[in-house]
Write a protein that holds these residues in place. Structure first.
Motif, PDB file in Angstrom:
ATOM      1  N   THR A  35       0.856  -1.189   0.000  1.00  0.00           N
ATOM      2  CA  THR A  35       0.000   0.000   0.000  1.00  0.00           C
ATOM      3  C   THR A  35       0.889   1.235   0.000  1.00  0.00           C
ATOM      4  O   THR A  35       2.083   1.158   0.304  1.00  0.00           O
ATOM      5  CB  THR A  35      -0.905   0.033   1.244  1.00  0.00           C
ATOM      6  N   MET A  36       0.290   2.382  -0.309  1.00  0.00           N
ATOM      7  CA  MET A  36       1.051   3.618  -0.289  1.00  0.00           C
ATOM      8  C   MET A  36       1.553   3.923   1.115  1.00  0.00           C
ATOM      9  O   MET A  36       2.694   4.368   1.305  1.00  0.00           O
ATOM     10  CB  MET A  36       0.199   4.784  -0.796  1.00  0.00           C
ATOM     11  N   ALA A  37       0.717   3.655   2.116  1.00  0.00           N
ATOM     12  CA  ALA A  37       1.120   3.914   3.503  1.00  0.00           C
ATOM     13  C   ALA A  37       2.333   3.073   3.877  1.00  0.00           C
ATOM     14  O   ALA A  37       3.267   3.564   4.532  1.00  0.00           O
ATOM     15  CB  ALA A  37      -0.040   3.629   4.452  1.00  0.00           C
ATOM     16  N   THR A  38       2.351   1.812   3.452  1.00  0.00           N
ATOM     17  CA  THR A  38       3.491   0.941   3.747  1.00  0.00           C
ATOM     18  C   THR A  38       4.741   1.420   3.022  1.00  0.00           C
ATOM     19  O   THR A  38       5.832   1.482   3.594  1.00  0.00           O
ATOM     20  CB  THR A  38       3.182  -0.502   3.337  1.00  0.00           C
ATOM     21  N   ASP A  40       5.428   4.424   1.997  1.00  0.00           N
ATOM     22  CA  ASP A  40       5.901   5.663   2.604  1.00  0.00           C
ATOM     23  C   ASP A  40       6.603   5.401   3.936  1.00  0.00           C
ATOM     24  O   ASP A  40       7.595   6.069   4.275  1.00  0.00           O
ATOM     25  CB  ASP A  40       4.725   6.621   2.823  1.00  0.00           C
ATOM     26  N   SER A  41       6.096   4.429   4.705  1.00  0.00           N
ATOM     27  CA  SER A  41       6.731   4.088   5.978  1.00  0.00           C
ATOM     28  C   SER A  41       8.129   3.531   5.755  1.00  0.00           C
ATOM     29  O   SER A  41       9.071   3.873   6.476  1.00  0.00           O
ATOM     30  CB  SER A  41       5.877   3.065   6.733  1.00  0.00           C
ATOM     31  N   LYS A  44      10.557   6.366   4.735  1.00  0.00           N
ATOM     32  CA  LYS A  44      11.040   7.176   5.853  1.00  0.00           C
ATOM     33  C   LYS A  44      12.243   6.524   6.531  1.00  0.00           C
ATOM     34  O   LYS A  44      13.075   7.213   7.125  1.00  0.00           O
ATOM     35  CB  LYS A  44       9.923   7.396   6.872  1.00  0.00           C
ATOM     36  N   TYR A  59       6.743   1.165  -4.507  1.00  0.00           N
ATOM     37  CA  TYR A  59       6.325   2.278  -5.364  1.00  0.00           C
ATOM     38  C   TYR A  59       6.173   1.812  -6.813  1.00  0.00           C
ATOM     39  O   TYR A  59       5.240   2.211  -7.520  1.00  0.00           O
ATOM     40  CB  TYR A  59       7.347   3.409  -5.297  1.00  0.00           C
TER      41      TYR A  59
END
Length: 285
Positions: A35-38, A40-41, A44, A59
């Protein structure tokens, strides 16, 4: 003698270098959903190469499912750049990563109707760039950054042929946001001026441009390494070269900074630059 000194410096600041152990948590990647949230995590935590690799994979997978998200494709372009700049040493792999990053940005920019129409009607990519607005800024910048790195290994004729496009893109980025990405316009401009195919006789403008980048973001270490790499050999300023790179190597590691991962790897870049300068006699008159 100086090479021995450099190796000693490297040993002293080993804890700050790109090869030093990094106390960054490693997620259980196999159990994470795509997922996008994963993604992005993981991004970071990109100071850990495993996290950076997995973020790029996520991505890329997400982009295959969504061909219209400017945010997603800009992140993909940036992830390719990060890998090419910091995680890959082999020149052909770097070239491949930078070109993929550029192609990712071009893919999403072509979703912009005004850009696409201008490109189709004029056949001039420089003209089309001027039609982009702030919503396209991330894709525009990371595409240019990737393409600029790819061009950096090519001959003068190839670089000269793309000169107008690169400069038009850079100036348009400045017009949209002159302080974008921690002084990116000024450090990129300084590098371009230094390696321009046309001969440079006055290095004052190059120095002032890099100094402006440092003024905008004094904690972004890439501003110092690029100035050392491109300005100092041209100006034959050995003292400033070692001053800039020592600043990078001895800078505190502040994990709260959004560009902490980049700063972490810039320390390794600085060490390698010192050794490279000695081996290649950059400052021998």
């Amino acid at each position: 003698m100086r090479l021995i000194l450099l190796l000693s410096i490297s040993a002293i600041f080993w804890a700050c270098s790109s090869t030093a152990p990094v106390d960054i948590p490693q997620p259980e990647i196999a159990t994470l959903p795509i997922t996008m949230a994963t993604a992005d995590s993981l991004w970071k935590l990109r100071v850990n190469p495993d996290n950076a690799n997995q973020a790029l994979h996520y991505y890329r997978s997400l982009a295959e499912e969504d061909t219209t998200s400017f945010s997603l494709w800009s992140k993909l372009s940036r992830a390719y750049y990060f890998h090419g700049q910091f995680l890959t040493m082999e020149s052909r792999q770097k070239d491949s990563l930078f070109m993929k990053g550029y192609e990712a940005s071009q893919s999403i920019l072509n979703q912009n109707g005004e850009y696409r129409n201008l490109l189709f009607s004029t056949g001039d990519e420089s003209m089309a760039v001027r039609g982009l607005d702030a919503n396209s800024l991330d894709a525009l910048y990371w595409g240019m950054a990737n393409y600029g790195q790819w061009l950096g290994t090519k001959g003068a004729l190839v670089r000269l042929g793309q000169r107008d496009l690169i400069w038009t893109t850079l100036e348009h980025i400045h017009d949209i946001d002159s302080t974008y990405y921690f002084g990116a316009y000024y450090r990129y401009k300084g590098a371009l001026l230094a390696r321009d195919p046309n001969p440079v006789t006055d290095t004052t403008a190059i120095r002032e441009t890099f100094e402006k980048a440092i003024e905008i973001s004094p904690d972004y270490l890439g501003n110092y390494t690029l100035m050392a790499m491109y300005y100092c050999p041209l100006a034959k300023d050995k003292d400033l070269f070692y001053q800039l790179l020592t600043t990078v190597i001895t800078a505190p590691s502040n994990q709260s900074l959004p560009y902490y991962p980049e700063n972490h790897y810039e320390k390794g870049q600085a060490e390698r630059l010192m050794i490279k300068a000695e081996k290649e006699n950059w400052f021998t008159l």
